[in-house]
Design a protein around this motif. Sequence first.
Motif, PDB file in Angstrom:
ATOM      1  N   ALA A   1       0.817  -1.224   0.000  1.00 12.25           N
ATOM      2  CA  ALA A   1       0.000   0.000   0.000  1.00 12.25           C
ATOM      3  C   ALA A   1       0.845   1.266   0.000  1.00 12.25           C
ATOM      4  O   ALA A   1       0.434   2.304   0.522  1.00 12.25           O
ATOM      5  CB  ALA A   1      -0.987  -0.002   1.165  1.00 12.25           C
ATOM      6  N   ALA A   2       2.017   1.197  -0.608  1.00 16.91           N
ATOM      7  CA  ALA A   2       2.880   2.378  -0.723  1.00 16.91           C
ATOM      8  C   ALA A   2       2.263   3.354  -1.720  1.00 16.91           C
ATOM      9  O   ALA A   2       1.749   2.934  -2.757  1.00 16.91           O
ATOM     10  CB  ALA A   2       4.281   1.982  -1.184  1.00 16.91           C
ATOM     11  N   PRO A   3       2.312   4.659  -1.422  1.00 14.48           N
ATOM     12  CA  PRO A   3       1.743   5.631  -2.346  1.00 14.48           C
ATOM     13  C   PRO A   3       2.600   5.870  -3.592  1.00 14.48           C
ATOM     14  O   PRO A   3       2.100   6.356  -4.603  1.00 14.48           O
ATOM     15  CB  PRO A   3       1.636   6.912  -1.515  1.00 14.48           C
ATOM     16  CG  PRO A   3       2.652   6.744  -0.429  1.00 14.48           C
ATOM     17  CD  PRO A   3       2.735   5.265  -0.172  1.00 14.48           C
ATOM     18  N   ALA A   4       3.892   5.515  -3.506  1.00 11.72           N
ATOM     19  CA  ALA A   4       4.792   5.765  -4.638  1.00 11.72           C
ATOM     20  C   ALA A   4       6.040   4.904  -4.504  1.00 11.72           C
ATOM     21  O   ALA A   4       6.346   4.377  -3.429  1.00 11.72           O
ATOM     22  CB  ALA A   4       5.184   7.238  -4.694  1.00 11.72           C
ATOM     23  N   VAL A   5       6.749   4.801  -5.617  1.00 15.70           N
ATOM     24  CA  VAL A   5       8.064   4.164  -5.652  1.00 15.70           C
ATOM     25  C   VAL A   5       9.014   5.173  -6.279  1.00 15.70           C
ATOM     26  O   VAL A   5       8.668   5.826  -7.265  1.00 15.70           O
ATOM     27  CB  VAL A   5       8.066   2.869  -6.481  1.00 15.70           C
ATOM     28  CG1 VAL A   5       9.455   2.253  -6.516  1.00 15.70           C
ATOM     29  CG2 VAL A   5       7.060   1.879  -5.941  1.00 15.70           C
ATOM     30  N   ALA A   6      10.197   5.288  -5.716  1.00 13.33           N
ATOM     31  CA  ALA A   6      11.196   6.211  -6.252  1.00 13.33           C
ATOM     32  C   ALA A   6      12.503   5.469  -6.480  1.00 13.33           C
ATOM     33  O   ALA A   6      12.693   4.334  -6.015  1.00 13.33           O
ATOM     34  CB  ALA A   6      11.410   7.381  -5.296  1.00 13.33           C
ATOM     35  N   LEU A   7      13.391   6.098  -7.190  1.00 11.07           N
ATOM     36  CA  LEU A   7      14.744   5.592  -7.404  1.00 11.07           C
ATOM     37  C   LEU A   7      15.625   6.771  -7.782  1.00 11.07           C
ATOM     38  O   LEU A   7      15.138   7.878  -8.028  1.00 11.07           O
ATOM     39  CB  LEU A   7      14.763   4.502  -8.485  1.00 11.07           C
ATOM     40  CG  LEU A   7      14.105   4.803  -9.826  1.00 11.07           C
ATOM     41  CD1 LEU A   7      14.989   5.650 -10.722  1.00 11.07           C
ATOM     42  CD2 LEU A   7      13.738   3.507 -10.515  1.00 11.07           C
ATOM     43  N   TRP A   8      16.894   6.545  -7.805  1.00 16.62           N
ATOM     44  CA  TRP A   8      17.866   7.572  -8.186  1.00 16.62           C
ATOM     45  C   TRP A   8      18.644   7.067  -9.383  1.00 16.62           C
ATOM     46  O   TRP A   8      19.016   5.900  -9.441  1.00 16.62           O
ATOM     47  CB  TRP A   8      18.823   7.863  -7.034  1.00 16.62           C
ATOM     48  CG  TRP A   8      18.154   8.481  -5.852  1.00 16.62           C
ATOM     49  CD1 TRP A   8      17.498   7.826  -4.832  1.00 16.62           C
ATOM     50  CD2 TRP A   8      18.067   9.868  -5.542  1.00 16.62           C
ATOM     51  NE1 TRP A   8      17.007   8.730  -3.922  1.00 16.62           N
ATOM     52  CE2 TRP A   8      17.346   9.997  -4.332  1.00 16.62           C
ATOM     53  CE3 TRP A   8      18.526  11.020  -6.173  1.00 16.62           C
ATOM     54  CZ2 TRP A   8      17.081  11.222  -3.743  1.00 16.62           C
ATOM     55  CZ3 TRP A   8      18.265  12.245  -5.575  1.00 16.62           C
ATOM     56  CH2 TRP A   8      17.548  12.348  -4.377  1.00 16.62           C
ATOM     57  N   VAL A   9      18.905   7.953 -10.335  1.00 21.01           N
ATOM     58  CA  VAL A   9      19.682   7.589 -11.513  1.00 21.01           C
ATOM     59  C   VAL A   9      20.847   8.565 -11.653  1.00 21.01           C
ATOM     60  O   VAL A   9      20.678   9.775 -11.530  1.00 21.01           O
ATOM     61  CB  VAL A   9      18.810   7.558 -12.793  1.00 21.01           C
ATOM     62  CG1 VAL A   9      18.199   8.903 -13.096  1.00 21.01           C
ATOM     63  CG2 VAL A   9      19.591   7.012 -13.975  1.00 21.01           C
ATOM     64  N   SER A  10      22.019   8.012 -11.878  1.00 19.14           N
ATOM     65  CA  SER A  10      23.228   8.824 -11.999  1.00 19.14           C
ATOM     66  C   SER A  10      23.219   9.625 -13.290  1.00 19.14           C
ATOM     67  O   SER A  10      22.745   9.150 -14.332  1.00 19.14           O
ATOM     68  CB  SER A  10      24.479   7.943 -11.990  1.00 19.14           C
ATOM     69  OG  SER A  10      24.577   7.230 -10.784  1.00 19.14           O
ATOM     70  N   ASP A  11      23.754  10.825 -13.229  1.00 15.83           N
ATOM     71  CA  ASP A  11      23.922  11.637 -14.427  1.00 15.83           C
ATOM     72  C   ASP A  11      24.739  10.844 -15.444  1.00 15.83           C
ATOM     73  O   ASP A  11      25.729  10.200 -15.095  1.00 15.83           O
ATOM     74  CB  ASP A  11      24.656  12.941 -14.103  1.00 15.83           C
ATOM     75  CG  ASP A  11      23.792  13.929 -13.342  1.00 15.83           C
ATOM     76  OD1 ASP A  11      22.595  13.632 -13.096  1.00 15.83           O
ATOM     77  OD2 ASP A  11      24.312  14.999 -12.990  1.00 15.83           O
ATOM     78  N   GLY A  12      24.311  10.881 -16.683  1.00 10.00           N
ATOM     79  CA  GLY A  12      25.035  10.192 -17.742  1.00 10.00           C
ATOM     80  C   GLY A  12      24.614   8.749 -17.947  1.00 10.00           C
ATOM     81  O   GLY A  12      25.013   8.126 -18.932  1.00 10.00           O
TER      82      GLY A  12
END
Length: 145
Positions: free
Chosen positions: A98-109
């Motif tokens: 029941a999480a409202p969202a999922v996030a992640l991080w992406v490196s420049d390039g």
Amino acid sequence: AYRDLRLRSLQLAPDAYGSTFAEESAEGDDFWVGRVAAAQTLLAWDGDTAIGTATGIRDQHETASREIVGVWVEPSARGYGVGAALILAIVEWARDAAAPAVALWVSDGNDAARRLYEQCGFVATGQRDHVRDDLWEERMRRPLG
């Protein structure tokens, strides 16, 4: 299998991660067991060989949401949907919680990863973080409605 794949990813794509091969290769078995036990870690297999991984954790930036970390697919297995399958499986894990969202991080390039994340429904938030040296990353997010 997870440790070996993770260390290989750190060697082949050092700028895709906040951690380094030197840091993680020095860790003992307790570190690796604890890491897997504390998260939703998935492996993709081709026969007896692990060819991809992704991990879901609680998002440290957004209450009740989840975050995807440590996505990696062996170069020879890319382009066959392995990465998308891993990411979408973590999205389903987050939805089940029941999480409202999922996030992640992406490196420049890291344009190939960014395209994959966009194909899986993630959009750039504009939030940026300095990882180390001259390495920066951007947060991407997918609401779960």
